[in-house]
Each structure stands twice: as C-alpha cells, then as structure tokens.
Design a protein around this motif. Structure first.
Motif, PDB file in Angstrom:
ATOM      1  N   ALA A 110     -11.126  16.229  11.145  1.00 51.93           N
ATOM      2  CA  ALA A 110      -9.833  16.103  10.474  1.00 51.93           C
ATOM      3  C   ALA A 110      -9.624  14.686   9.959  1.00 51.93           C
ATOM      4  N   HIS A 111     -10.086  13.723  10.731  1.00 48.56           N
ATOM      5  CA  HIS A 111      -9.958  12.325  10.340  1.00 48.56           C
ATOM      6  C   HIS A 111     -10.870  12.022   9.148  1.00 48.56           C
ATOM      7  N   GLN A 112     -12.074  12.560   9.183  1.00 46.29           N
ATOM      8  CA  GLN A 112     -12.999  12.358   8.075  1.00 46.29           C
ATOM      9  C   GLN A 112     -12.427  12.912   6.772  1.00 46.29           C
ATOM     10  N   TRP A 113     -11.775  14.067   6.854  1.00 45.57           N
ATOM     11  CA  TRP A 113     -11.194  14.669   5.658  1.00 45.57           C
ATOM     12  C   TRP A 113     -10.104  13.767   5.073  1.00 45.57           C
ATOM     13  N   MET A 114      -9.220  13.249   5.924  1.00 43.37           N
ATOM     14  CA  MET A 114      -8.141  12.385   5.443  1.00 43.37           C
ATOM     15  C   MET A 114      -8.690  11.097   4.861  1.00 43.37           C
ATOM     16  N   ARG A 115      -9.711  10.536   5.484  1.00 40.33           N
ATOM     17  CA  ARG A 115     -10.313   9.311   4.946  1.00 40.33           C
ATOM     18  C   ARG A 115     -10.886   9.559   3.555  1.00 40.33           C
ATOM     19  N   ARG A 116     -11.574  10.657   3.400  1.00 44.33           N
ATOM     20  CA  ARG A 116     -12.139  10.981   2.079  1.00 44.33           C
ATOM     21  C   ARG A 116     -11.057  11.147   1.033  1.00 44.33           C
ATOM     22  N   LEU A 117      -9.948  11.799   1.419  1.00 45.81           N
ATOM     23  CA  LEU A 117      -8.860  12.004   0.475  1.00 45.81           C
ATOM     24  C   LEU A 117      -8.252  10.677   0.030  1.00 45.81           C
ATOM     25  N   ILE A 118      -7.995   9.782   1.005  1.00 48.56           N
ATOM     26  CA  ILE A 118      -7.390   8.487   0.682  1.00 48.56           C
ATOM     27  C   ILE A 118      -8.320   7.660  -0.195  1.00 48.56           C
ATOM     28  N   VAL A 119      -9.609   7.633   0.132  1.00 47.11           N
ATOM     29  CA  VAL A 119     -10.576   6.884  -0.678  1.00 47.11           C
ATOM     30  C   VAL A 119     -10.637   7.448  -2.091  1.00 47.11           C
ATOM     31  N   ASP A 120     -10.647   8.786  -2.210  1.00 53.76           N
ATOM     32  CA  ASP A 120     -10.703   9.413  -3.525  1.00 53.76           C
ATOM     33  C   ASP A 120      -9.474   9.055  -4.362  1.00 53.76           C
ATOM     34  N   VAL A 121      -8.297   9.110  -3.733  1.00 57.20           N
ATOM     35  CA  VAL A 121      -7.056   8.756  -4.450  1.00 57.20           C
ATOM     36  C   VAL A 121      -7.079   7.287  -4.858  1.00 57.20           C
ATOM     37  N   ALA A 122      -7.505   6.424  -3.930  1.00 54.69           N
ATOM     38  CA  ALA A 122      -7.533   4.981  -4.220  1.00 54.69           C
ATOM     39  C   ALA A 122      -8.471   4.662  -5.373  1.00 54.69           C
ATOM     40  N   ALA A 127       0.829  -1.208   0.000  1.00 58.59           N
ATOM     41  CA  ALA A 127       0.000   0.000   0.000  1.00 58.59           C
ATOM     42  C   ALA A 127       0.860   1.252   0.000  1.00 58.59           C
ATOM     43  N   GLU A 128       1.954   1.225   0.752  1.00 59.88           N
ATOM     44  CA  GLU A 128       2.839   2.385   0.814  1.00 59.88           C
ATOM     45  C   GLU A 128       3.428   2.690  -0.560  1.00 59.88           C
ATOM     46  N   ALA A 129       3.820   1.650  -1.293  1.00 63.63           N
ATOM     47  CA  ALA A 129       4.452   1.853  -2.599  1.00 63.63           C
ATOM     48  C   ALA A 129       3.455   2.283  -3.666  1.00 63.63           C
ATOM     49  N   VAL A 130       2.239   1.720  -3.624  1.00 63.82           N
ATOM     50  CA  VAL A 130       1.279   1.939  -4.702  1.00 63.82           C
ATOM     51  C   VAL A 130       0.366   3.138  -4.435  1.00 63.82           C
ATOM     52  N   LEU A 131      -0.089   3.286  -3.203  1.00 62.07           N
ATOM     53  CA  LEU A 131      -1.090   4.299  -2.880  1.00 62.07           C
ATOM     54  C   LEU A 131      -0.512   5.647  -2.476  1.00 62.07           C
ATOM     55  N   PHE A 132       0.528   5.632  -1.635  1.00 63.96           N
ATOM     56  CA  PHE A 132       0.915   6.873  -0.957  1.00 63.96           C
ATOM     57  C   PHE A 132       1.656   7.901  -1.814  1.00 63.96           C
ATOM     58  N   PRO A 133       2.333   7.530  -2.880  1.00 59.08           N
ATOM     59  CA  PRO A 133       2.874   8.603  -3.729  1.00 59.08           C
ATOM     60  C   PRO A 133       1.790   9.550  -4.233  1.00 59.08           C
TER      61      PRO A 133
END
Length: 311
Positions: A296-308, A107-113
């Motif tokens: 703040a947590h909700q915002w980060m979750r939305r961002l990660i889901v959107d990127v994924a 996940a770190e290699a594929v998602l986080f960039p």
C-alpha cells in the motif's frame, strides 16, 4: 539462549517498550492491560538476563544491553513483516487506508491538489492526514508512525529511503501598484520591504533571528555571497499567507516558482525573475525502511512521484 523460549510477541513488546520507555504507554499502544505489559517486561528480563529498562529520575532508562538490542529487534520485526506481507497486489479502489504524510506548506499547496485529484479517481476510500513539520520528529518517521515526509531537507537520517520529487527555482511577487515594478533591479529590490517565508526540516519551530543569515535560507544566503542584505518586515511559515501579502503595494515576496505560479492569474500581482541568482533546491520525499516493502505504501509513493514529475 534456547531459541524455543523466544515468543515473537515478546519482541514486539520490547520494541514498543524501548520506543515509549513507559510501561503504561506501551500497554496502551498494544491494547494490553498494564499488568500484562508488566508481566511481559518480566519475561523479557528473564529471557535476556538483563533489566532492560531501569527506573531513574528521568523515567525508564534503557540499559546498555537494551540499546544494543533495539536496532536488532527492529530489523527482526521488519523482516517478519516483509515475510508475512500478502503477495497479492494492493487494490487502491477498495482501500480505506489512512496515509499520514508530513508536508511543508509549500508542498501542500503545490503538490497535493493534484494528488487529491488522482486519489478521488483511483482510491476514493483513501484518507490523507497531512501534518505540518512541527507535528513530526524523525523518530516518528523511523518508527513508521508517519508514512512519509515531503519537504526541503538540509539533512536526514541515513537509514531513510528518499527520492527527489522535483527541483524548483525562485520567483518574486509584488503588487501591480508597487512603484518599483517597472524598474525592478537589485538596487530597488534591496531598498524595498520583504516578506520571508520558509519552514524546512522538522520539529517544533523557533523564532527567527533576522541577523543570522545562515539560518534564513537560500535567498538571504545568495544575497550574502554578494555582500548584500534585504530588509525583511514580515516573517511567516505559510506560503499562502506570503502570497496574499504580495498584494501589499510596498512588499516583495521571493518564493519558489511553482508556488508563485499558483497566482499567475491574480491581476493584483506581478511575477518577476529575481534580480540576482538564487540556486535551485530539491523537494524530497522520505520514508522509513520499515515501510519500504509495504504494498500500500509503495502504491502511494508511486502515485506521488508520478504526480510530482508531471507537475
């Protein structure tokens, strides 16, 4: 019990004491002196008319009454946190929050960039502390010490909130110099040497038993259903290392397709479909109910889901 006798701070003390099971550690966590923490424990014992924590050969052990109280106190504090949470929208552009996220190497290699690209644009002051599965326990997540965990999970506590980020298939990577690349079949696949790579779940890892197919994961279980077994020469928990090993002319790496695509432009390797069917798997994100309503947590979750979902 007279409700007027209850000090909310005492409930916070009790929550931390039952979590740490150590007066000194609880005091350090709350920024209190040890005498102040000890006094708080005395007041709690008086309030609940129970010792709550008893010193034994294994350290401070909760009483039966304390174990019953623990989830109740946690729910009370979570409700209070929700009640006092500011109703104003979270402003990511002005935030300097640190998000602690446990992520598998995959996940770190594929998602986080891509996540970092979005963060630099929308929340340049935010910091990510990306932790490995061996750094974190489910208890850390439950208590909100870790914001979220991203991995492939065989199981997780029912209390956790979770969402599926994506489903992925598998691909094979092998060297351009590998003699079987032009005659890639199940027969040549089984004759070759392989690199095993995986780290699902959480907690400190242990060594792998090559004979225990049930613990080797999706690839080897899929082969076992056909009565087949591959020859594994290298075991690693790091996808980037495994993908580099694919450049060796006598090794095959079978990994999630999204990870393999990171090397799509690597002229030293070939990416091929596996010569047998391997079921897809789900990459999940999970978090504590204590953080479910945190803006703040909700915002980060939305961002990660959107990127994924756009990856």
């Amino acid at each position: 019990m007279n409700i007027n006798r209850i000090d909310l701070n005492l409930l916070v003390y009790l929550d931390v004491l039952l979590r740490e099971r150590n007066v000194t550690k609880a005091a350090n966590h709350l920024g209190l002196s040890q005498p102040a923490m000890s006094n708080g424990l005395r007041r709690l014992r008086d309030l609940f008319e129970d010792p709550l924590l008893v010193r034994t050969s294994e350290g401070m052990t909760p009483t039966e009454r304390a174990l019953v109280l623990q989830p109740v106190i946690r729910d009370v504090l979570a409700n209070v946190e929700r009640a006092v949470q500011p109703q104003s929208d979270f402003d990511p552009s002005a935030s300097d929050r640190v998000y602690r996220i446990m992520a598998s190497d995959y996940a770190e290699a594929v998602l986080f960039p891509n996540v970092l690209t979005r963060l630099r644009r929308e929340a340049p002051g935010v910091t990510l502390d990306i932790m490995t599965p061996s750094d974190v326990s489910f208890l850390d997540v439950e208590q909100g010490k870790v914001d979220m965990v991203i991995n492939r999970f065989d199981s997780m506590p029912q209390s956790f909130h979770q969402t599926t980020l994506w489903k992925d298939s598998f691909s094979c990577m092998l060297s351009q110099e590998n003699p079987i690349k032009d005659r890639f079949s199940l027969e040549t696949y089984l004759q070759a040497q392989h690199v095993w790579v995986s780290k699902t779940g959480m907690g400190v890892g242990v060594g792998v038993n090559p004979r225990d197919v049930q613990r080797l994961g999706w690839v080897d279980e899929a082969l076992a259903k056909q009565g087949k077994k591959r020859r594994i020469s290298v075991f690693t928990r790091h996808y980037q290392a495994a993908m580099l090993l694919a450049e060796q002319k006598d090794l095959i790496v079978t990994i999630p397709s999204k990870a393999a695509k990171l090397h799509a432009n690597n002229t030293k390797v070939v990416i091929a479909e596996p010569p047998f069917e391997i079921p897809q798997f789900e990459l999940k994100m999970a978090w504590s109910p204590l953080l479910q309503n945190n803006a703040a947590h909700q915002w980060m979750r939305r961002l990660i889901v959107d990127v994924a979902h756009s990856s």
